[in-house]
Design a protein around this motif. Structure first.
Motif, PDB file in Angstrom:
ATOM      1  N   ALA A  89       0.836  -1.208   0.000  1.00  0.00           N
ATOM      2  CA  ALA A  89       0.000   0.000   0.000  1.00  0.00           C
ATOM      3  C   ALA A  89       0.872   1.260   0.000  1.00  0.00           C
ATOM      4  O   ALA A  89       0.603   2.205  -0.748  1.00  0.00           O
ATOM      5  CB  ALA A  89      -0.930  -0.011   1.218  1.00  0.00           C
ATOM      6  N   LEU A  90       1.920   1.266   0.830  1.00  0.00           N
ATOM      7  CA  LEU A  90       2.818   2.425   0.861  1.00  0.00           C
ATOM      8  C   LEU A  90       3.525   2.616  -0.480  1.00  0.00           C
ATOM      9  O   LEU A  90       3.760   3.748  -0.904  1.00  0.00           O
ATOM     10  CB  LEU A  90       3.838   2.261   1.989  1.00  0.00           C
ATOM     11  CG  LEU A  90       3.265   2.411   3.394  1.00  0.00           C
ATOM     12  CD1 LEU A  90       4.252   1.874   4.434  1.00  0.00           C
ATOM     13  CD2 LEU A  90       2.911   3.861   3.679  1.00  0.00           C
ATOM     14  N   LEU A  91       3.843   1.524  -1.140  1.00  0.00           N
ATOM     15  CA  LEU A  91       4.458   1.612  -2.458  1.00  0.00           C
ATOM     16  C   LEU A  91       3.496   2.285  -3.442  1.00  0.00           C
ATOM     17  O   LEU A  91       3.898   3.163  -4.208  1.00  0.00           O
ATOM     18  CB  LEU A  91       4.832   0.214  -2.936  1.00  0.00           C
ATOM     19  CG  LEU A  91       5.667   0.116  -4.196  1.00  0.00           C
ATOM     20  CD1 LEU A  91       7.042   0.732  -3.970  1.00  0.00           C
ATOM     21  CD2 LEU A  91       5.821  -1.334  -4.600  1.00  0.00           C
ATOM     22  N   LEU A  92       2.237   1.879  -3.410  1.00  0.00           N
ATOM     23  CA  LEU A  92       1.244   2.482  -4.305  1.00  0.00           C
ATOM     24  C   LEU A  92       1.056   3.978  -4.028  1.00  0.00           C
ATOM     25  O   LEU A  92       0.773   4.750  -4.944  1.00  0.00           O
ATOM     26  CB  LEU A  92      -0.083   1.742  -4.200  1.00  0.00           C
ATOM     27  CG  LEU A  92      -0.080   0.341  -4.795  1.00  0.00           C
ATOM     28  CD1 LEU A  92      -1.345  -0.421  -4.405  1.00  0.00           C
ATOM     29  CD2 LEU A  92       0.080   0.391  -6.305  1.00  0.00           C
ATOM     30  N   PHE A  93       1.244   4.373  -2.766  1.00  0.00           N
ATOM     31  CA  PHE A  93       1.164   5.793  -2.409  1.00  0.00           C
ATOM     32  C   PHE A  93       2.517   6.492  -2.528  1.00  0.00           C
ATOM     33  O   PHE A  93       2.646   7.644  -2.154  1.00  0.00           O
ATOM     34  CB  PHE A  93       0.606   5.961  -0.983  1.00  0.00           C
ATOM     35  CG  PHE A  93      -0.859   5.700  -0.882  1.00  0.00           C
ATOM     36  CD1 PHE A  93      -1.775   6.563  -1.458  1.00  0.00           C
ATOM     37  CD2 PHE A  93      -1.330   4.582  -0.234  1.00  0.00           C
ATOM     38  CE1 PHE A  93      -3.138   6.325  -1.373  1.00  0.00           C
ATOM     39  CE2 PHE A  93      -2.690   4.316  -0.133  1.00  0.00           C
ATOM     40  CZ  PHE A  93      -3.598   5.194  -0.711  1.00  0.00           C
ATOM     41  N   ARG A  94       3.517   5.735  -3.003  1.00  0.00           N
ATOM     42  CA  ARG A  94       4.869   6.246  -3.240  1.00  0.00           C
ATOM     43  C   ARG A  94       5.493   6.832  -1.970  1.00  0.00           C
ATOM     44  O   ARG A  94       6.092   7.890  -1.975  1.00  0.00           O
ATOM     45  CB  ARG A  94       4.858   7.266  -4.372  1.00  0.00           C
ATOM     46  CG  ARG A  94       4.482   6.636  -5.691  1.00  0.00           C
ATOM     47  CD  ARG A  94       4.431   7.605  -6.831  1.00  0.00           C
ATOM     48  NE  ARG A  94       5.672   8.330  -6.975  1.00  0.00           N
ATOM     49  CZ  ARG A  94       5.754   9.547  -7.496  1.00  0.00           C
ATOM     50  NH1 ARG A  94       4.679  10.148  -7.935  1.00  0.00           N
ATOM     51  NH2 ARG A  94       6.905  10.147  -7.600  1.00  0.00           N
ATOM     52  N   ARG A  95       5.401   6.079  -0.895  1.00  0.00           N
ATOM     53  CA  ARG A  95       5.970   6.503   0.381  1.00  0.00           C
ATOM     54  C   ARG A  95       7.249   5.736   0.664  1.00  0.00           C
ATOM     55  O   ARG A  95       7.326   4.522   0.460  1.00  0.00           O
ATOM     56  CB  ARG A  95       4.978   6.272   1.523  1.00  0.00           C
ATOM     57  CG  ARG A  95       3.692   7.038   1.373  1.00  0.00           C
ATOM     58  CD  ARG A  95       3.928   8.514   1.538  1.00  0.00           C
ATOM     59  NE  ARG A  95       2.693   9.255   1.498  1.00  0.00           N
ATOM     60  CZ  ARG A  95       2.492  10.321   0.742  1.00  0.00           C
ATOM     61  NH1 ARG A  95       3.439  10.776  -0.036  1.00  0.00           N
ATOM     62  NH2 ARG A  95       1.351  10.947   0.776  1.00  0.00           N
ATOM     63  N   GLU A  96       8.248   6.448   1.196  1.00  0.00           N
ATOM     64  CA  GLU A  96       9.541   5.835   1.525  1.00  0.00           C
ATOM     65  C   GLU A  96       9.414   4.729   2.557  1.00  0.00           C
ATOM     66  O   GLU A  96      10.226   3.803   2.587  1.00  0.00           O
ATOM     67  CB  GLU A  96      10.512   6.895   2.050  1.00  0.00           C
ATOM     68  CG  GLU A  96      11.056   7.801   0.992  1.00  0.00           C
ATOM     69  CD  GLU A  96      12.092   8.763   1.529  1.00  0.00           C
ATOM     70  OE1 GLU A  96      12.402   8.723   2.747  1.00  0.00           O
ATOM     71  OE2 GLU A  96      12.600   9.558   0.735  1.00  0.00           O
ATOM     72  N   ARG A  97       8.426   4.816   3.420  1.00  0.00           N
ATOM     73  CA  ARG A  97       8.249   3.805   4.473  1.00  0.00           C
ATOM     74  C   ARG A  97       7.957   2.414   3.909  1.00  0.00           C
ATOM     75  O   ARG A  97       7.989   1.427   4.640  1.00  0.00           O
ATOM     76  CB  ARG A  97       7.133   4.208   5.423  1.00  0.00           C
ATOM     77  CG  ARG A  97       7.376   5.513   6.130  1.00  0.00           C
ATOM     78  CD  ARG A  97       8.144   5.311   7.361  1.00  0.00           C
ATOM     79  NE  ARG A  97       8.409   6.620   7.967  1.00  0.00           N
ATOM     80  CZ  ARG A  97       8.793   6.792   9.173  1.00  0.00           C
ATOM     81  NH1 ARG A  97       8.989   5.742   9.929  1.00  0.00           N
ATOM     82  NH2 ARG A  97       9.018   7.978   9.646  1.00  0.00           N
ATOM     83  N   ALA A  98       7.694   2.338   2.611  1.00  0.00           N
ATOM     84  CA  ALA A  98       7.491   1.027   1.985  1.00  0.00           C
ATOM     85  C   ALA A  98       8.736   0.166   2.160  1.00  0.00           C
ATOM     86  O   ALA A  98       8.632  -1.043   2.368  1.00  0.00           O
ATOM     87  CB  ALA A  98       7.164   1.194   0.500  1.00  0.00           C
ATOM     88  N   VAL A  99       9.911   0.794   2.119  1.00  0.00           N
ATOM     89  CA  VAL A  99      11.159   0.042   2.272  1.00  0.00           C
ATOM     90  C   VAL A  99      11.207  -0.606   3.652  1.00  0.00           C
ATOM     91  O   VAL A  99      11.504  -1.801   3.785  1.00  0.00           O
ATOM     92  CB  VAL A  99      12.391   0.955   2.043  1.00  0.00           C
ATOM     93  CG1 VAL A  99      13.683   0.204   2.301  1.00  0.00           C
ATOM     94  CG2 VAL A  99      12.372   1.538   0.633  1.00  0.00           C
ATOM     95  N   LEU A 100      10.895   0.154   4.686  1.00  0.00           N
ATOM     96  CA  LEU A 100      10.886  -0.381   6.050  1.00  0.00           C
ATOM     97  C   LEU A 100       9.842  -1.484   6.186  1.00  0.00           C
ATOM     98  O   LEU A 100      10.105  -2.535   6.780  1.00  0.00           O
ATOM     99  CB  LEU A 100      10.618   0.736   7.062  1.00  0.00           C
ATOM    100  CG  LEU A 100      10.441   0.298   8.516  1.00  0.00           C
ATOM    101  CD1 LEU A 100      11.711  -0.375   9.040  1.00  0.00           C
ATOM    102  CD2 LEU A 100      10.053   1.487   9.382  1.00  0.00           C
ATOM    103  N   ALA A 101       8.658  -1.256   5.642  1.00  0.00           N
ATOM    104  CA  ALA A 101       7.598  -2.264   5.746  1.00  0.00           C
ATOM    105  C   ALA A 101       8.011  -3.568   5.067  1.00  0.00           C
ATOM    106  O   ALA A 101       7.814  -4.655   5.616  1.00  0.00           O
ATOM    107  CB  ALA A 101       6.299  -1.726   5.144  1.00  0.00           C
TER     108      ALA A 101
END
Length: 156
Positions: A89-101
């Motif tokens: 979901a964070l990737l789809l919203f282009r958020r850096e926290r996707a890496v941590l998740a």
């Protein structure tokens, strides 16, 4: 007028074309894993009976196996599954926290796989090599992809 450093480094407004299919497929993959987790946690008899039938065992044998997991294995399983959903979901919203998740999702996978490799498992509970490779490959690929996007400053 001063410009905020974060604003000056904002990613482009466009997303690369590959972000959407990868993000959506990652979300679907992790949603399937979440369904399995939820069915095991809620002890859904219909779902577990179907799974047991597919493995050629009695439903009670599958329930006993799932019930034998220590609580920390369930926690690691939940971490892997739900961090994967969050990462997608964070990737789809282009958020850096996707890496941590995605890193946390991979950690959950490592913990559960180590548990299953060091504890005795019934023959029917052994994962097919193809599934094991898919689990690892997809988890690592999603983490690497999110990291790659972050390095190219395409995530905010």
């Amino acid at each position: 007028m001063q410009t905020n450093k974060r604003e000056a480094q904002a990613p482009p407004a466009w997303a690369p074309w590959h972000l959407w299919p990868i993000g959506i497929l990652g979300l679907l993959w992790n949603a399937l894993a979440a369904l399995q987790y939820a069915m095991a946690q809620t002890r859904n008899r219909t779902y577990l009976a179907t799974a047991a039938e597919d493995m050629g065992i009695a439903p009670n044998a599958l329930l006993a196996y799932v019930d034998s997991f220590p609580p920390w294995v369930y926690a690691a399983w939940a971490l892997g599954v739900f961090a994967g959903i969050a990462g997608s979901a964070l990737l789809l919203f282009r958020r850096e926290r996707a890496v941590l998740a995605f890193a946390l999702s991979l950690l959950g996978l490592v913990i559960t796989q180590v548990y299953h490799s060091v504890t005795p498992q019934p023959d029917w509970a052994q994962q097919a090599p193809g599934l094991t490779m898919a689990l690892w490959g997809i988890a690592i690929a999603l983490l690497a992809y999110a990291h790659w996007l972050r390095r190219r400053e395409l995530l905010r």
